[in-house]
Scaffold this active site. Structure first.
Site, PDB file in Angstrom:
ATOM      1  N   VAL A 267       0.898  -1.235   0.144  1.00 57.20           N
ATOM      2  CA  VAL A 267       0.076  -0.013   0.004  1.00 57.20           C
ATOM      3  C   VAL A 267       0.898   1.310   0.188  1.00 57.20           C
ATOM      4  CG1 VAL A 267      -2.053  -1.029   1.191  1.00 57.20           C
ATOM      5  CG2 VAL A 267      -0.228  -0.082   2.426  1.00 57.20           C
ATOM      6  N   SER A 268       0.292   2.388  -0.652  1.00 57.91           N
ATOM      7  CA  SER A 268       1.229   3.555  -0.829  1.00 57.91           C
ATOM      8  C   SER A 268       1.516   4.352   0.450  1.00 57.91           C
ATOM      9  CB  SER A 268       0.519   4.546  -1.703  1.00 57.91           C
ATOM     10  OG  SER A 268       0.418   3.610  -3.017  1.00 57.91           O
ATOM     11  N   THR A 269       0.376   4.333   1.486  1.00 61.53           N
ATOM     12  CA  THR A 269       0.630   5.198   2.740  1.00 61.53           C
ATOM     13  C   THR A 269       0.028   4.254   3.927  1.00 61.53           C
ATOM     14  OG1 THR A 269      -1.605   5.723   2.651  1.00 61.53           O
ATOM     15  CG2 THR A 269      -0.090   7.123   1.501  1.00 61.53           C
TER      16      THR A 269
END
Length: 192
Positions: free
Chosen positions: A8-10
């Site tokens: 996931v990006s964040t």
């Protein structure tokens, strides 16, 4: 062995959806990253790459979870192929351990190469159009013709060191000055 990779990006995003899908797919091990796909130094991906063995298959939920771009994704798959490791994407239903999956992935690769070639052609056409209009690419020349003639004269008089001539001309590198002098000498010899 089926090895899952989730990203996931964040930190605000949740890996549960990907974890569940990878478990259902039969992954024996899973590695994860909570980092932007644009980051090249993802610890989970690095660990994944170091543990892969011939015959393994990397399972991902979606292609964009693995690579930060199509080019990067293709590079990773080429590394997998060289190591005799497969890739399976659950959402896109691509499996490079099958003939059909390899075909689809190679089509992606061909499209990416086509896109790179189009970009290169557009760039070259733009540069040619700029040259026709008198604009040259690259860094502006440090020495105009008058300064170049002065630098050449100072060098031939041999009263100053190369370092001193560089300082007078505002050039930081001796090799740059030598390049200017060599071109000027060739020009003078060609004109004679």
């Amino acid at each position: 062995m089926l090895i899952g990779y989730a990203r996931v990006s964040t930190d605000d995003q949740n890996l549960d959806l990907q974890r569940d899908a990878l478990r259902r797919a039969g992954c024996e091990r899973m590695l994860e990253d909570k980092a932007s796909g644009a980051k090249a130094d993802r610890t989970g991906l690095a660990a994944l790459m170091s543990m892969l063995r011939a015959g393994d298959t990397v399972v991902i939920w979606r292609l964009d979870r693995l690579g930060r771009s199509l080019k990067n994704l293709i590079e990773l798959v080429e590394r997998f192929e060289a190591a005799k490791v497969g890739l399976r994407s659950l959402q896109e239903n691509i499996d490079t351990t099958t003939s059909g999956g390899r075909l689809v992935f190679h089509l992606f690769g061909a499209l990416a190469e086509f896109e790179r070639n189009l970009i290169r052609e557009r760039t070259q056409a733009g540069m040619a159009a700029a040259r026709v209009r008198g604009r040259m690419g690259g860094r502006p020349k440090r020495l105009d013709p008058a300064k170049l003639a002065l630098a050449l004269r100072l060098h031939h008089e041999a009263k100053h060191t190369i370092k001193e001539i560089c300082q007078m001309m505002g050039i930081s590198s001796k090799s740059t000055l030598y390049n200017y002098l060599a071109r000027a000498d060739r020009h003078v010899l060609g004109a004679a």
